[in-house]
Design an enzyme around this catalytic site. Structure first.
Site, PDB file in Angstrom:
ATOM      1  N   CYS A  63       0.884  -1.171   0.000  1.00 37.18           N
ATOM      2  CA  CYS A  63       0.000   0.000   0.000  1.00 37.18           C
ATOM      3  C   CYS A  63       0.919   1.217   0.000  1.00 37.18           C
ATOM      4  O   CYS A  63       1.778   1.324  -0.877  1.00 37.18           O
ATOM      5  CB  CYS A  63      -0.955  -0.028   1.186  1.00 37.18           C
ATOM      6  SG  CYS A  63      -0.199  -0.431   2.782  1.00 37.18           S
ATOM      7  N   SER A  64       0.775   2.121   0.935  1.00 36.52           N
ATOM      8  CA  SER A  64       1.694   3.259   0.994  1.00 36.52           C
ATOM      9  C   SER A  64       2.956   2.887   1.770  1.00 36.52           C
ATOM     10  O   SER A  64       4.046   2.845   1.218  1.00 36.52           O
ATOM     11  CB  SER A  64       0.995   4.465   1.641  1.00 36.52           C
ATOM     12  OG  SER A  64      -0.071   4.918   0.834  1.00 36.52           O
ATOM     13  N   GLY A 100       3.023  -0.031   3.706  1.00 39.04           N
ATOM     14  CA  GLY A 100       3.122  -1.485   3.737  1.00 39.04           C
ATOM     15  C   GLY A 100       2.952  -2.097   5.100  1.00 39.04           C
ATOM     16  O   GLY A 100       3.394  -3.236   5.322  1.00 39.04           O
ATOM     17  N   TRP A 101       2.279  -1.370   6.035  1.00 38.94           N
ATOM     18  CA  TRP A 101       2.113  -1.960   7.367  1.00 38.94           C
ATOM     19  C   TRP A 101       0.665  -1.949   7.846  1.00 38.94           C
ATOM     20  O   TRP A 101       0.377  -2.420   8.940  1.00 38.94           O
ATOM     21  CB  TRP A 101       3.015  -1.282   8.391  1.00 38.94           C
ATOM     22  CG  TRP A 101       2.939   0.220   8.453  1.00 38.94           C
ATOM     23  CD1 TRP A 101       1.824   1.006   8.358  1.00 38.94           C
ATOM     24  CD2 TRP A 101       4.042   1.123   8.633  1.00 38.94           C
ATOM     25  NE1 TRP A 101       2.144   2.332   8.478  1.00 38.94           N
ATOM     26  CE2 TRP A 101       3.505   2.441   8.654  1.00 38.94           C
ATOM     27  CE3 TRP A 101       5.420   0.955   8.800  1.00 38.94           C
ATOM     28  CZ2 TRP A 101       4.306   3.571   8.819  1.00 38.94           C
ATOM     29  CZ3 TRP A 101       6.201   2.085   8.963  1.00 38.94           C
ATOM     30  CH2 TRP A 101       5.648   3.373   8.968  1.00 38.94           C
ATOM     31  N   ASP A 102      -0.266  -1.422   7.061  1.00 41.06           N
ATOM     32  CA  ASP A 102      -1.684  -1.430   7.434  1.00 41.06           C
ATOM     33  C   ASP A 102      -2.479  -2.343   6.510  1.00 41.06           C
ATOM     34  O   ASP A 102      -2.750  -3.494   6.843  1.00 41.06           O
ATOM     35  CB  ASP A 102      -2.248  -0.003   7.406  1.00 41.06           C
ATOM     36  CG  ASP A 102      -1.692   0.856   8.525  1.00 41.06           C
ATOM     37  OD1 ASP A 102      -1.650   0.379   9.663  1.00 41.06           O
ATOM     38  OD2 ASP A 102      -1.314   2.010   8.254  1.00 41.06           O
ATOM     39  N   ARG A 103      -2.864  -1.841   5.344  1.00 40.70           N
ATOM     40  CA  ARG A 103      -3.625  -2.642   4.390  1.00 40.70           C
ATOM     41  C   ARG A 103      -2.852  -3.880   3.951  1.00 40.70           C
ATOM     42  O   ARG A 103      -3.429  -4.956   3.749  1.00 40.70           O
ATOM     43  CB  ARG A 103      -3.989  -1.776   3.178  1.00 40.70           C
ATOM     44  CG  ARG A 103      -5.046  -0.738   3.465  1.00 40.70           C
ATOM     45  CD  ARG A 103      -5.150   0.320   2.378  1.00 40.70           C
ATOM     46  NE  ARG A 103      -4.108   1.322   2.489  1.00 40.70           N
ATOM     47  CZ  ARG A 103      -4.104   2.487   1.837  1.00 40.70           C
ATOM     48  NH1 ARG A 103      -5.108   2.774   1.013  1.00 40.70           N
ATOM     49  NH2 ARG A 103      -3.130   3.361   1.984  1.00 40.70           N
ATOM     50  N   ARG A 105      -1.603   3.354  15.959  1.00 41.21           N
ATOM     51  CA  ARG A 105      -2.981   3.171  15.496  1.00 41.21           C
ATOM     52  C   ARG A 105      -3.981   3.085  16.656  1.00 41.21           C
ATOM     53  O   ARG A 105      -5.139   3.454  16.505  1.00 41.21           O
ATOM     54  CB  ARG A 105      -3.078   1.904  14.639  1.00 41.21           C
ATOM     55  CG  ARG A 105      -2.309   1.994  13.333  1.00 41.21           C
ATOM     56  CD  ARG A 105      -2.946   2.981  12.373  1.00 41.21           C
ATOM     57  NE  ARG A 105      -2.167   3.087  11.139  1.00 41.21           N
ATOM     58  CZ  ARG A 105      -1.304   4.071  10.887  1.00 41.21           C
ATOM     59  NH1 ARG A 105      -1.144   5.050  11.779  1.00 41.21           N
ATOM     60  NH2 ARG A 105      -0.626   4.111   9.763  1.00 41.21           N
TER      61      ARG A 105
END
Length: 737
Positions: free
Chosen positions: A567-568, A570-573, A613
């Site tokens: 993703c942006s 690389g640690w959420d989606r 988060r």
């Protein structure tokens, strides 16, 4: 003895003269009887001036002579004289009581209970009636209403005569309540029965009278899950204004409201909550996860000959051991297309601070060669947050595998990196060395039934890697203005790029807020409930994640390709999608042991920022929270919701059940355990020593028999259902929301 009585007299007089607020604790005193007597004397002094104690308890006795009071004939010297006389009476009473203490002890419990009943009778306007409770009596009340305290949990505040108590349901509970605050949680429980008992109608089936219609006798909230606290004015039916507190939780936006006996008590509760709920990022050691094990940790500290202190307490075992897990995945392959990188990031996490110490790359780039280090550092420098592509799952049969990274630093100029391009080529080259020769290409009709689409899932013969950018195309393109972007497949021959349209953390937070408010709203149009839920967009976001995970499993399993996801950062989606894809592909992760390993691998070790988060130790709107409030988002809760959708659809395929997921979700914000704290493996293992200094959430879950599915049927096959079947079965996780 006489000396002690004289000392006690001096204490009482001094308390009256200096008005030490630490000795004034509202309706039920924390202190000894002499301190309570000083509080009573202070109340009498206020009454002598025509004041209500509950309304002016913030004002000091030594300031009374400066006020314009209704009875100007009462001077400060008279107040002090009254205090001295009162203290003398207390001393005389203590001498007389010493001769009858044995007889008084037999009636102590009954007298205390009667006094408590008198003090806690619900009235429209609460009165300050000091009631003396020793620690034993307080402990007995807590034991009866709350049960046993947790290890390391100690009471730090005890206050009675709370009125007008309500929670997220919006229902106001009658009767008087007691507030008990520990290092871990805020607890409210009844000190008197409700004014009106709620009974099930005699001609109604009891099964129709759900638990939601029953009034609770205890309400609690972990201090770490408190998002913010606000003061409010409560106006009674007699037009009397009372000061109250509204406490809002991070977890599902729960809410607790109540009024306290005085402004002093309200302020004291507020300050205590803020002190223990928001220690800040630099003081996480004050959270209960560390406090609960502090005694064991301190007892294990040893000092060597140089004076250096170290903790000898053995750490709890890891569920994800990289050497063991990757050996399970591809250790049996011969030839093996993948290579373990044991050194390049293990010493000081210098290659990527948010990655695990041990990484996996292509076998064509062995770690022993210096050129490999050069290529890896080039690729790392070209990716956001230095998160270069690394393997997270291998089929163990061929080159079919899942890789993860962050977005490349392309920018508006279309920047390139020879190291990154060569690294991607090496992955495809290594995968081709182990490519299966018995790939069965499904027919067009089969693909249409699986996907629900007539086209879009074809693959050219020259494609050797699928890149899934989990963002919407517009978001990925907009990031080019900030120096980032997405791969230009012209520079990466053999690859194809697809966008998955999953929204960012802010859209997730917005949908979660709308969903929580809707579920807690007692007055909604239930005839349009389904459409109201859909309008929050929460279920839409769940479907987008499940769809991307399904497509990942589709390309890996059917076309035997390496698939790169990002993703942006690389640690959420990315963590969400790769984890769910592995649940579909690998039966091991559907066991309790495997699921815990999966979370430790793709969320904890690969750097999902739990602290950022979840806002552990910070509160929204508080000074400690700062700009980090904009980064709070329920990403892990959303992941658990996706997993719940799979468990609901195929319950016998999972060793854990909905109860397991529910309890796990409740401890995302509680900070009772340290398992889901900190942002990276480096912070968790090196800086905080989480596994030594805190209790393990996995041990707790495994100790609950109800969290294990008795109907579990282990399988060795993939769980790749038709995509329309998966998406159309998505529904609200009622137990959670």
């Amino acid at each position: 003895g006489p000396d002690q009585l004289d000392a006690n007299k001096a204490v009482v007089v001094k308390a009256a003269e200096e008005d030490d607020d630490t000795s004034w604790n509202g309706t039920i005193s924390f202190m000894d009887p002499l301190t309570a007597a000083a509080a009573s004397m202070k109340s009498e002094a206020y009454i002598a001036h025509g004041k209500r104690p509950s309304m002016i308890s913030m004002k000091s006795i030594h300031n009374l002579e400066e006020e314009k009071v209704e009875n100007p004939t009462v001077s400060m010297s008279q107040v002090r004289a009254t205090a001295s006389s009162f203290a003398t009476s207390i001393s005389s009473f203590a001498q007389m009581a010493a001769t009858t203490v044995a007889q008084a002890a037999t009636d102590a419990a009954e007298q205390t209970a009667n006094a408590l009943d008198d003090a806690t009778k619900p009235t429209e306007v609460p009165r300050l009636v000091p009631v003396e409770l020793d620690q034993t009596q307080k402990d007995a009340l807590i034991k009866h209403n709350v049960g046993n305290m947790l290890q390391g949990e100690r009471v730090i505040m005890f206050l009675a005569n709370l009125l007008n108590v309500s929670d997220s349901s919006g229902y106001e509970y009658s009767g008087s309540w007691i507030c008990c605050m520990t290092f871990y949680r805020l607890i409210l429980f009844r000190s008197s029965p409700p004014e009106e008992e709620e009974h099930i109608p005699t001609d109604w089936d009891e099964d129709c009278w759900t638990s939601q219609m029953k009034r609770p006798t205890m309400i609690q909230m972990p201090l770490a899950s408190v998002e913010r606290v606000e003061k409010f004015i409560y106006t009674t039916s007699e037009k009397t204004n009372l000061m109250g507190l509204a406490i809002f939780g991070k977890d599902n936006f729960r809410e607790i409201r109540f009024t306290a006996p005085s402004y002093d008590d309200t302020s004291r509760i507020l300050k205590t909550i803020q002190s223990y709920s928001y220690p800040g990022r630099q003081n996480l050691g004050y959270l209960f996860a560390f406090e609960s094990k502090r005694v064991d940790v301190m007892n294990s500290v040893v000092i060597d000959s140089t004076g250096k202190k170290s903790i000898t307490l053995p750490p709890t075992p890891k569920r994800f051991d990289p050497m063991q897990e990757f050996r399970r995945q591809f250790g049996h392959m011969n030839p093996c297309p993948w290579n373990l990188y044991k050194q390049i990031n293990s010493k000081d996490y210098s290659l990527c601070s948010s990655y695990p110490a041990i990484l996996v790359g292509p076998v064509t780039l062995p770690e022993e060669q210096q050129d490999t280090w050069h290529v890896l550092r080039q690729s790392s420098a070209f990716r956001s947050e230095e998160r270069l592509p690394v393997l997270t799952w291998s089929s163990g049969k061929d080159g079919a595998s899942i890789w993860r990274s962050s977005q490349p630093r392309v920018g508006l100029q279309g920047n390139r990196s020879q190291g990154d391009e060569y690294y991607i080529y090496s992955i495809m080259e290594s995968a081709a060395l182990a490519k299966s020769k018995n790939i069965v290409t499904p027919s067009k009709q089969s693909i249409q039934k699986l996907t629900g689409k007539a086209e879009g899932y074809e693959l050219g013969s020259d494609i050797q890697m699928k890149i899934l950018d989990l963002r919407p195309r517009t978001s990925a393109f907009a990031n080019r203005t900030q120096g980032y972007g997405y791969e230009n497949t012209t520079n990466y021959p053999g690859t194809t790029l697809q966008f998955c349209n999953i929204a960012n953390i802010h859209a997730v937070q917005d949908a979660y807020t709308k969903l929580s408010k809707l579920c807690h709203d007692p007055i909604v149009d239930d005839t349009t409930w389904a459409s109201l839920i859909e309008d929050t967009k929460w279920l839409t976001l769940i479907r987008m994640i499940l769809s991307a995970a399904w497509e990942t499993a589709f390309w890996v399993h059917l076309h035997r390709l390496p698939v790169l996801l990002h993703c942006s950062h690389g640690w959420d989606r990315t963590s969400q999608v790769v984890s769910i894809a592995q649940l579909l592909l690998d039966p091991y992760y559907r066991s309790i042991e495997g699921f815990e390993c999966l979370i430790e691998k793709d969320f904890l070790s690969f750097g999902h920022p739990f602290h950022t988060r979840c806002g552990h130790g910070d509160g929204r709107g508080m000074e400690q929270g700062g700009d980090a409030n904009d980064q709070i988002s329920p990403i892990f809760i959303q992941f658990l919701d996706c997993v719940w959708q799979l468990v609901k659809l195929f319950p016998e395929k999972f060793e854990f059940n909905g109860m397991y997921l529910l309890v796990l979700s409740e401890h995302v914000y509680s900070c009772r355990f340290g398992t889901l704290m900190c942002d990276t493996e480096y912070e968790r293992e090196v800086e905080a020593g989480i596994r030594q200094r805190t209790h393990c959430l996995w041990d707790f879950l495994e100790s609950i028999p109800q969290c294990k599915n008795p109907n579990y049927k282990p399988s060795s096959k993939v769980l790749l259902m038709p995509l329309p079947m998966l998406l159309r079965s998505v529904e609200l996780w009622v137990d959670r929301h």
